[in-house]
Structure formats: C-alpha cells, structure tokens
Design a protein around this motif. Structure first.
Motif, short mmCIF file in Angstrom:
data_model
loop_
_atom_site.label_atom_id
_atom_site.label_comp_id
_atom_site.label_asym_id
_atom_site.label_seq_id
_atom_site.Cartn_x
_atom_site.Cartn_y
_atom_site.Cartn_z
N ASP A 337 24.48 -55.76 45.68
CA ASP A 337 23.21 -55.25 45.54
C ASP A 337 22.38 -55.28 44.24
O ASP A 337 21.26 -55.97 44.32
CB ASP A 337 22.88 -54.03 46.59
N ARG A 341 19.67 -58.18 43.32
CA ARG A 341 18.14 -57.65 43.03
C ARG A 341 17.84 -58.05 41.62
O ARG A 341 16.65 -58.56 41.35
CB ARG A 341 17.98 -56.28 43.00
N LYS A 344 16.85 -61.72 41.55
CA LYS A 344 15.35 -61.81 42.03
C LYS A 344 14.29 -61.46 41.15
O LYS A 344 13.29 -61.95 41.04
CB LYS A 344 15.19 -60.94 43.25
N GLU A 345 14.56 -60.23 40.41
CA GLU A 345 13.59 -59.59 39.32
C GLU A 345 13.36 -60.93 38.34
O GLU A 345 12.15 -61.07 38.09
CB GLU A 345 14.17 -58.43 38.63
N MET A 544 15.36 -58.52 49.80
CA MET A 544 15.99 -57.77 48.69
C MET A 544 15.09 -56.67 48.19
O MET A 544 15.88 -55.54 47.53
CB MET A 544 16.27 -58.69 47.45
N ALA A 545 13.97 -56.86 48.23
CA ALA A 545 12.70 -55.72 47.78
C ALA A 545 12.02 -55.50 48.89
O ALA A 545 11.30 -56.50 49.32
CB ALA A 545 12.44 -55.97 46.48
N PHE A 613 16.32 -51.76 49.58
CA PHE A 613 15.71 -51.36 48.09
C PHE A 613 14.09 -51.40 48.40
O PHE A 613 13.56 -52.29 48.69
CB PHE A 613 16.05 -52.36 47.17
N GLU A 615 10.65 -50.72 46.57
CA GLU A 615 10.16 -50.74 45.40
C GLU A 615 9.37 -49.54 44.98
O GLU A 615 9.33 -48.92 43.70
CB GLU A 615 9.26 -51.80 45.13
#
Lengths: 665, 255, 258
Positions: A337, A341, A344-345, A544-545, A613, A615
């Motif tokens: 995980d 993330r 993706k960030e 993912m977020a 997750f 945000e």
C-alpha cells in the motif's frame, strides 16, 4: 447485533478446543446431507474435495469450462506457513502477529490465529497430493522471504505457486468426481441463492452453454467465489472474476464486510491504451533488485513522455529514487500500500514517465552492474572489470533470477527490460472485504457460508504477500470441514426439499425476469462501455487515495450510471444460448451496485488504514493515520434495497496483540 | 482508435454445436500494435454489438496472462498463433503486419466439440484427470512435508511437467488430435514423485483407457504438440508415459 | 478381454505394434542390403545367385522370411488402419493448417510414404521373388577356375530345367555351378526406365519414412533419453535414412547405366 461466535478461552487453545467439542455428524447421516459449493478455486476445490471425502454429497459449480481455471491459478509468489523449517525463529504466533499487523489491526484475532495454526498442515497436505514445491539439493523444501517479513516462511513453485496449489486441490476434487461423491457443474453460473424459512437451501444456476436455468437444493451452500477487484474494470483479476454470487447472497440477507478495503499492487505493467482489457502483475520479488525512480525535474519527465529523452541518458543526480528518499529503512521494499501510494503521488505531481503519465521506472541497471556484476567478477577473479563486463555478468544473474518475468514484460510491452528500465504502475489486485462471516465462516444467513477471498475475515485492511493462497486452502481444507458440522448436526432430520418448492420457483422467476429485462433494453451501448465508466470512477475516487468530496461525487455518478445502464445497455442474442455478453451484463449490473456500496463504506470510514487511504486522515509526512478509538470495527452492511443499506458494526478486540502505528521509515 | 494497423480476419462462426459453421470475413481498423490478440477481438465485438447486425464472436478467455489455459484460438494454422511459448492472450498485434489476413478457427477434435464460434468443450480433459490424475490422499492424512525428501532434479522435472495449463493446444496442433502430451504431463509429474508411486500402475492404465474412450487419436510422435505447447512441455514426458504404461501392463498385476 | 488384447488394442499398444514390427523390418533391411551388395561383384552374378539360393532354402531363414512377410503385412495394414482411425479423431478439418511450423513433413506423412513403399514391395516381390519361386527363371552355368578365380558364365537354354535351384560339381581346378540366374533377371529388369524410376522414388520414400520412423519407434517404446538420443539419431538418420536408401537406389541405377 452481530455475533462472531468466537470460542471462549486463550487464543492458543480456542481452535483445538473448538475442534474437540464441535458437534459431529455421523457417517450415515452425512450421506444424506447435500452441500453446494460455488466456485472451484483454492477454497472451493479444497472444500468440495474434503467434504466429499468426509461423506457428504457435494455439488460443485464453476463458470469456467473447467474447475482448474479458477483465478487462484494466477497467483505467482508463494504461500506462507509457520513451519520454521529455516530455524529462523518463526512460529504460529509470529505469523499471527505479522498478519494482524500487516492488516493494519483491522482483522479478527481468533480467525487469524486459527489461520496461522493450520498453515503448516496446508503444506503437508499439498505436498502429499503431489504439489511440486521448490526444493534444495538435499531434497527438502525451499523457502524464501516475501513481502518484507523477517523470516523465510514462504513456500513456492517458481512463479506458479497458485497454479500448482490449485492443480493439487483440483486433482483431489476430480478424484471425488470420479468416485461419484461430487457432481461437477462447469460452465454454470450461480445467479441466486434460495432461502426457505430463514435458512439457505439452494441456488439457481444458469447452464452457460444451453442458457437454461436450473434449481439445485443443498442443506448448506458455500460461496467460494473470489474477490470483486473487477469492479475497477482494470485489475489483475481474470476477465470472468465477478461479485455476482456474493452480491446475490448479499441481496438475500448476507451482510457485506468492509467493502472498501482494496489492495493495490505496486508492480504491474502500466496501461498502454484505451483497448486495455486487464492488467498484468509483475511479481513483487522484482523489488528486491529493482530501484524505483522518476525524474527529478518535470521537464525531463515531459521529454521522456514525448519520446525526446531516453531514460538511460538521464544522469544519476537528475533521478528521484523517491522510496529510498522517503523510507530510508525499508527503501524499495516498503509494503504494497505504501509503495503504491508513493507512485501515485509522484505521477499526480507530474513526474510520470509513459505516454499516459501513469508509470514509474523499476530499474535494474544499478544492481545488475554493481551488485551482481561485481559479484561475478570477484568469483571470476577479475580485479578491474570494465563497465561492459559488469553489465554482461550481471545480465546473466538477472536472467537466471527473473528471466521468465523479463520475457513476459517484453512480450506484453515490446520493450527489452534488460536494456531499458521497466515501467510499472499500481493496479487493483485483491479485495480484503467480502461477505461478513462468523468464526464458523457462516454469513448472516444460516446455512450460507463464504470462504477464501469471498469473505472478509482474515486480512484486515491489507493482505500480506503469500497469504491469499494460505487463507483459501485453510478455509477449504481445514476450517469448513469442522465448522460446517456445527450447523449440519442440527439438519440431519431435514429431508431434501423439492426444487418445486415455491421459494425455488420464485427465485428462478426473478432470475429469469432479470435476464429478459437485460435483453429487452436493446439500448445503444455495449456492456463494457458502462463497465469502463464505472471502473474509471472507482479508480479515480475510490482507489489508492480517497476523500469525502470525491466519494460523494462518485456515489451520485454511479447512481447515474446505474440508471443509464438499465435504460441504454445493449445485450445481443437471447437467454437460451451460449451468450457471453449476457453473462457480462449481469455481472456489470452487480458491480455497479457494489461500487456504490464501496464508496459509501469508504466515506463512512473516517480514517486511513491499510488499503483504505483517506487524504483527510494522514500524518504530516503523508502516512496513513488510523483512528482506533472510533473505527476499530468491521463495517458490515445490510442490504435494504438498491442504493440503501444499514450499517452494523463488529467491534474488534485485541487481547493478544498491542496495537501500534505501522512505521517503515 | 488507438492504432493504425488494419487487419483482415476470417473467423469461424458457428451458432451452436448442432449447426454448420463457416469462415466469415471481418475488417478491423485502427488496431494498435500494443493490443493483445484478444483485445482486438474485444474491439471487434464492441463494434458488432453497437452495429447490431451480427452477434459478437464467442471465444473462451479468462485470466489473460497465460496461466488459466482457457483461451484457445487456432490462428493461421497454429494453436495460439505464430509465437513460441505463449498463449493466445499473450500474443500481441505487433507480431502481425498492417494489412495481414488472419484465419481464426476453434480447436478441432472429435473430443473437443464446438459449443459456439471459437469456444469448444474440453471437459474430456477433466474426465481424464478424474480417472486417475491424482494422489489418493484425504485431507488430514498427510505426514510432515519434509519427511519425504525428493531429489531436486526429480522435483524440478515434475514441476516442468506440472506446468501444463490444460489448454488443449497439443490436441489442436496434433494431426491426429492426440491428447498424449496432456496425459503424459500429469502421469510424468506424479510418476517422478515418491508420493505418486503407490498408484502409478492404476493411474497410467486408467488415464490411458479414459483418453482412448474420449476419442482422441493415437500419437505418431510428430512433435507438433510440444512445439506448440505454450508451456513447452517436453516430448520426454510422452516417452515416460509409454514406459509407465507398458511397465504397468507387462510388469504389474493390473491391466 | 484379457490383458494382452487390452494392451494391444489401446492406442499405445497399437503404436507399440508399429514400433516393434517397424524395427524388425529395419533389421531385415540391413541383411538385405548386405546380401544385395553382391550385385556389384564382378563375377557375372555367381555370388549373388548363390546367396539367392541360400536365402530361399535355409530352413531358419525361410521361417524368418515368413515372419518378415507377416510383419510387412501387419505393419502396413495396422498403419493404414491407424491413419483412418486417427482421421476420425478430427472429423472437421482446419481451413488453414500450418504443419510445417511445428513438425517435420515426413512425420505427418508416414501413411503416404508407407503406402508408396508397400506398392513398391508388391512390384518388387512380383518381379523377383514371385518369378524366382514360381515363375521361370533361366539357369546359367558358371565355370570357376579355383586357382585364378576367373569365372566364365554360359546361359543355359531357356527350356533347361532341373530339380534343384543349384548344382555344384568340381572337375580338377574347375568348379562348375549351374544355378537359377536371378542376377540376369535383375540385369534385364533394370533396363526398364519405369522400374528404375519406381525404385528410386520408393527409396526416397523409404528414406523419409525411416527418418521419422526409426527414432519414433524408440520414443514409442519409451526410450527418449539425452544419453542415448544421439546414437538413435545417428543410426536413424545416418544409416537408415541415408546409407540404406542410397545403397538400394544405387542398384537399379547401376544396372540401368551399365
């Protein structure tokens, strides 16, 4: 109130004591008890075979043309077991502890401990049934470490562990088919469960070849139907993997647990275009030797995307090894995980490297040259190897370790990963949520059970690598054969109910009406159009977020898709024939309803944990922030009507493990 | 559309097992070289559904990563197409050229009757496994996994045989529609392991008998099966099957 | 059904019959080859004719030869039956079939190759074997000088006949042999271009048949092992697919050109 029926007593002896005291069904009575098993993956095949061995009359159903094709077959990495063959300090307790911690303290202690207890038996059983696990030269089983654990407890068969385990369970199932103890219904899809007087008593299945609906009675029904990752359209799941069986059960009274917990796997081959139908996983083991990076400057990332810059030409100091930068202790080996993330960030920030801007590099060049190349050079007594020599030496080592994965990558992308860094991006891989079950694996509908990925019970909010295979086989081989006795011991006087019973007739009519309705719409858009739209919303807003705004928007958007689907979908052909589009339409209709529930659950859970997750719930460094005070529970959703659910909570009690914040810094 | 290749397809269309079939021409435009062969069929099917004139083409597929064994297209005279060691789902359009004509047919064998279009019934394989492709060990019977050391070479060889995905390409490739490679892979896997020893005679006799009953042809050692096998199962397995069979017939109490 | 019939009626058992009979026929090819090499001897056919007498009178060889004829018939008709049986396993043919992509041409055409060889054997036997046994093969008298090895041959009149195929007499340094002159039939026969052509075509067919058949027989018997495959291939290709067919084809060519 939800009763998880966890036995009393210390955790180490719960299961032992349970097994010794659970009511038994005598052999003569077993022969008159019928059990329906839906799905023939690891959980289904092992359950069907074992129950038949015990003497029950079993019917096994799968939608594929053979039980051997269930998607368990695609698992690559391995299966965990607390055997401690490597003498490195492993134990049942450690496996139990690692699983609970890996699940971010959202799994049920008693179930997980039982899983760890039976893990060793699974290996014994599999080896006895002919599974060719990897071995050392001395002839004993080989282990590797997997998913960042500190012990070597993973058993494997090259990169095809799932295949070998499934074929082992499948051969046991086929043996029972040959003996006449199991009746096999392949190319059959379960389209509803039938409840009579509050108990599950059978299913309605469609023969996918003739299109005919069939009624099947069972004293108990086991759903071993896998996960629902395909709600995202693109996932590593098989094309046919679906939620339909579980969803029909949900609509007939089975609560759905933690639907928002989704595992995103960090190392998959990125999407190449609109035509993409599924995503392919590259084994996690690649992260042992690959370094993950993106360019430091956005201009460079843009130049790479446009094909103006070759990533090999980018200087070391212009690269951002963001995992090594953010997590110096674990580096590229942080849990799934976290790694997902982080990718993706970077991509969201504009540093993505393929045409779609959604890919990062997994680069083997450094380790190929300086780790393995140097090793080989030393072995060959070459004191001053040239750069070319180092690359050539390292190439051989990498080829031996990962050759088949590199070939697969090249086959799919057309790019040679020995010469260019691999491109990867996270993809949906596993769903921890599923039908809520008690300690007996029974759902909230008496007589209806859920096993394997189809239930919610063992992985909490995030699953550790090599634990999915373990859970599927544990449920099927070693748990359900005992726990089903607790229910069936009281059913021995129940004679098989005729499938002319009104409940069967009614259920069949409902299924038939729904199929005809789908065919009658005769709209303008193919099923995939809706599936892709749903998938994109889920990926963007419930992937993912997640955040409140996005989820709220997603729920209303999904409701629109649902309405539009039932007005404008076009399903060709008719119901009384082999009709893959009709099958797909039914499944997508269910995914749309599920998608809404997933978003609702994600919205309700005001915390971040494991695969979920939010945000708005993160630390200053951008790490997941749990809220144990308010969310240390399982969210079990009760279906009222489409788009309307009631929430029930099962509090999670940790008596044996001290809850802590996960840290990989 | 995401690409610029144009492909001419000739696809076997057959309404169901009872009707006659024929090759039908389709033109697929805007094919991307990054598409998989099955994704090209997805694109064509979406178009067929939207146009509403012709029903979409039925074909078997599931995992789309080369392991489930469900996909089964006979492409330009070869099962799983022109590339070695891959299934149809792993075949990508970059293996073809713009303007190519590609003939796509179902597996052909008496034992694999056509269900519809490109989908066939391979349950004969399941019945062969049910006749003996297992070790009779009930759950809970097993001894400790490490109590039975197995030489690494045997374990590796057993694994190589066990890699069979049961797709049926061997039958499709064989001019006799023989299932020997499939049967031999399972017989070999279990014959190479000590766990498989107690049942080795009955296993091979029963599996061969079932194979013959299903209507597969005899093996003439052309080697086409192994050459086309997406998992590259070796012909040595067939030799081992022969050995196992004659040893069981000539040297055991069974027949 | 007892176990023997069960074994030999299974698909594997039928292949075993093909393999065993095939290898038996291969062993005959070597003997036939070695014997026939005497055709190239410059002795006006004396050694060859003596050999022909030996082959048709020795009781052990006679028995073996009947076994051989049975094996030929069995191999041929079992093979043809298998071809048809195997065709039944694929009732609907492929529209596009690319066999060369995955297998050798000879391995896919064993039935056709075998049929050519069978036709050849029929012609061959009727030309020589039938003639020799039941037809009228003229006699020749050979007068051999034991000291010098010089041989003189004289054709006997066409209507000459005697009770045995061969009679030998010694007169001092001269050894006189009157024998059925199969050699002359060979010499005459191979002046026919169509026969020579048939022989060459048949030997080409034999070459391809054995190119696949020899190693295939070992595979069927279960012998496929990296330690022995080299030898099997060497013998299968070097001896049976090249040397023997070339040797046999050389005979009609030799007489045609001579």
């Amino acid at each position: 109130m939800l009763d998880s029926k966890i036995p009393q007593g210390p955790i180490e002896s719960k299961w032992t004591k349970y097994k010794s005291t659970v009511p038994l069904v005598n052999p003569a009575n077993k022969r008159s008890l019928e059990i329906i098993v839906v799905g023939t993956g690891l959980a289904g095949a092992s359950a069907a075979a074992t129950l038949a061995e015990l003497g029950y009359k079993v019917k096994a159903f799968c939608f594929q043309d053979s039980p051997r094709r269930a998607h368990s077959i695609a698992a690559q990495g391995g299966i965990n077991a607390a055997k401690n063959y490597q003498n490195d300090g492993d134990s049942v307790y450690r496996l139990f502890y690692d699983t609970i911690k890996g699940g971010d303290y959202r799994a049920r202690e008693a179930n997980v401990h039982r899983l760890a207890e039976v893990s060793g038996n699974i290996i014994d059983q599999s080896v006895a049934s002919g599974v060719p696990f990897a071995r050392e030269y001395g002839g004993l089983l080989s282990n590797r470490s997997f998913g960042g654990t500190q012990v070597q407890r993973t058993f494997y068969a090259a990169g095809q562990t799932g295949q070998q385990l499934l074929l082992g369970a499948y051969s046991g199932l086929q043996r029972q088919v040959g003996l006449g103890n199991v009746r096999l219904f392949s190319r059959h899809e379960m389209l509803d469960v039938v409840n009579i007087d509050g108990k599950c008593r059978g299913i309605i299945a469609r023969d996918l070849v003739s299109g005919k609906l069939e009624r099947h009675f069972g004293h108990a029904v086991l759903l071993c139907t896998g996960g629902y990752g395909n709600v995202f359209f693109l996932s590593t799941n098989a094309m046919g993997s679906n939620v339909t069986a579980a969803w029909k059960a949900h609509k007939k009274g089975a609560f759905f647990g933690n639907p928002c917990y989704t595992q995103i796997h960090p190392t998959c081959i990125p999407v190449s275009g609109d035509h993409q139908s599924k995503l392919t996983l590259m084994s996690e083991s690649l992260r042992n030797d690959g370094r993950i990076w993106v360019p430091k400057r956005k201009e460079d990332a843009a130049a790479i995307r446009e094909g103006k810059l070759n990533p090999n030409d980018l200087k070391e100091e212009d690269r951002d090894y963001y995992l090594e930068r953010r997590y110096p202790a674990f580096g590229n080996l942080v849990p799934r995980d976290v790694a997902s993330r982080a990718a993706k960030e970077r991509c969201d920030a504009g540093f993505g490297v393929n045409k779609t801007g959604e890919a990062v590099y997994l680069d083997f060049a450094f380790n190929m040259k300086y780790k393995y190349g140097k090793q080989v050079a030393t072995l060959k007594h070459i004191s001053n190897p040239t750069e070319e020599q180092l690359t050539a030496f390292g190439h051989e080592v990498i080829k031996e370790k990962y050759g088949n994965l590199f070939d697969m990558y090249k086959q799919i992308t057309g790019v040679d990963p020995y010469k260019n860094p691999m491109m990867i991006y996270p993809a949906v891989h596993y769903t921890m949520g599923g039908l809520w079950v008690d300690y007996n694996l029974m759902t909230t509908v008496p007589g209806l059970y859920a096993l394997g990925e189809a239930n919610f019970s063992d992985h909490g909010a995030n699953r550790l690598g090599a634990s999915a295979l373990m859970q599927g086989l544990a449920d099927g081989y070693f748990v359900i054969p005992y726990t089903i006795g607790a229910y069936l011991a009281n059913e021995i006087s129940v004679k098989p109910i005729s499938t002319d019973h009104e409940a069967f007739v009614k259920a069949e009519n409902e299924v038939s009406d729904r199929l005809n309705k789908l065919l009658a719409i005769k709209g303008t858009k193919p099923v995939d159009y809706f599936h892709k739209r749903l998938g994109k919303i889920m990926w963007d807003k419930c992937g993912m977020a997640r955040n409140v705004e996005g989820l709220t928007w997603a729920i209303s958007e999904i409701q629109k898709i649902r309405e539009e689907f039932w007005k404008d979908v076009r399903v060709p052909g008719d119901a009384n024939e082999f009709n893959p589009e009709l099958e797909k339409a039914g499944r997508v209709a269910d995914f749309i309803e599920l998608g809404e529930l997933m978003c609702k659950d994600a919205l309700e859970r005001n915390e971040s944990c494991g695969g979920h997750f939010r945000e708005d719930h993160q630390t200053e460094e951008g790490e997941a922030l749990r809220d144990d005070e308010n969310f240390k529970h399982v969210a079990a959703w009760q279906f009222n009507e489409v788009g309307n659910w009631s929430l029930h909570k099962e509090d999670l009690v940790y008596e044996n493990i001290k809850i802590a914040q996960r840290s990989y810094k | 559309m995401s690409g610029n290749m144009n492909i001419n397809l000739k696809v076997w269309r057959q309404k169901n097992g009872k009707s006659q079939g024929k090759l039908v021409d389709y033109k697929v435009e805007g094919v991307s070289p990054d598409m998989s062969f099955l994704e090209m069929f997805d694109v064509l099917n979406d178009r067929l559904v939207s146009e509403g004139k012709d029903e979409p083409i039925a074909f078997d597929h599931d995992c789309r990563e080369g392991i489930c064994g469900m996909c089964s297209m006979y492409i330009n005279g070869r099962p799983h197409g022109p590339n070695q060691g891959v299934t149809t789902c792993q075949l990508h359009m970059r293996s073809f050229k713009d303007g190519d004509t590609i003939v796509v047919e179902p597996w052909r064998a008496a034992a694999f009757p056509v269900i519809k279009d490109l989908a066939v019934d391979r349950s004969a394989f399941d019945r062969i496994i049910a006749s003996g492709g297992f070790i009779s060990v009930n759950t809970g019977n097993a001894q400790d996994a490490n109590s039975l050391p197995i030489p690494k070479d045997n374990a590796d060889e057993a694994f190589a045989a066990a890699a069979c995905i049961g797709c049926g390409a061997c039958v499709a490739a064989c001019k006799n529609s023989s299932a020997m490679l499939f049967v031999s892979a399972k017989v070999s896997q279990l014959a190479l392991l000590p766990q498989g020893d107690p049942e080795r005679n009955t296993r091979v006799l029963n599996m061969v008998a079932q194979m013959d009953t299903e209507g597969f042809g005899a093996c003439t050692n052309t080697g086409a099966c192994s050459a086309e096998c997406p998992k590259e199962i070796s012909l040595t397995n067939i030799a081992r099957l022969n050995r196992e069979y004659f040893a069981a017939q000539l040297g055991s109490d069974r027949s | 059904m007892n176990w023997i019939t069960k074994m030999f009626s299974s698909s594997l058992g039928q292949k075993l019959i093909m393999a065993l009979t095939g290898l038996f026929l291969c062993s005959f090819l070597i003997i036939h080859m070695v014997g026939n090499l005497q055709l190239f001897k410059h002795d006006a056919g004396l050694a060859f004719n003596k050999y022909a007498v030996f082959m048709t009178t020795n009781p052990l060889i006679k028995t073996t030869s009947y076994l051989l004829y049975a094996a030929i018939l069995f191999h041929a008709f079992k093979g043809i039956a298998l071809v048809f049986q195997n065709k039944k396993a694929r009732p609907v043919k492929y529209q596009a079939f690319d066999g060369k992509a995955n297998s050798h041409w000879s391995s896919r055409n064993m039935g056709i190759l075998g049929t050519i060889i069978l036709v050849f054997i029929a012609v061959h036997m009727s030309n020589f074997w039938w003639q020799y046994k039941f037809g009228t093969v003229p006699y020749t008298r050979y007068t051999e000088n034991i000291q010098t090895g010089e041989i003189q041959s004289d054709y006997m009149p066409d209507n000459f006949t005697m009770n045995s195929k061969m009679e030998e007499q010694s007169e001092g340094l001269m050894k006189v042999t009157i024998v059925k002159d199969l050699f002359r039939s060979v010499e005459l026969g191979f002046k026919e271009i169509w026969l020579v052509a048939l022989y060459i075509i048949a030997m080409a067919a034999l070459s391809f048949h054995l190119y696949h058949g020899f190693k295939s027989a070992f595979q069927t018997m279960g012998l496929n092992h990296k330690k022995y495959n080299g030898a099997i291939n060497f013998i299968g290709i070097g001896v049976f697919a090249i040397l023997i067919p070339i040797g046999f084809a050389a005979m009609p060519l030799y007489f045609f050109i001579k």
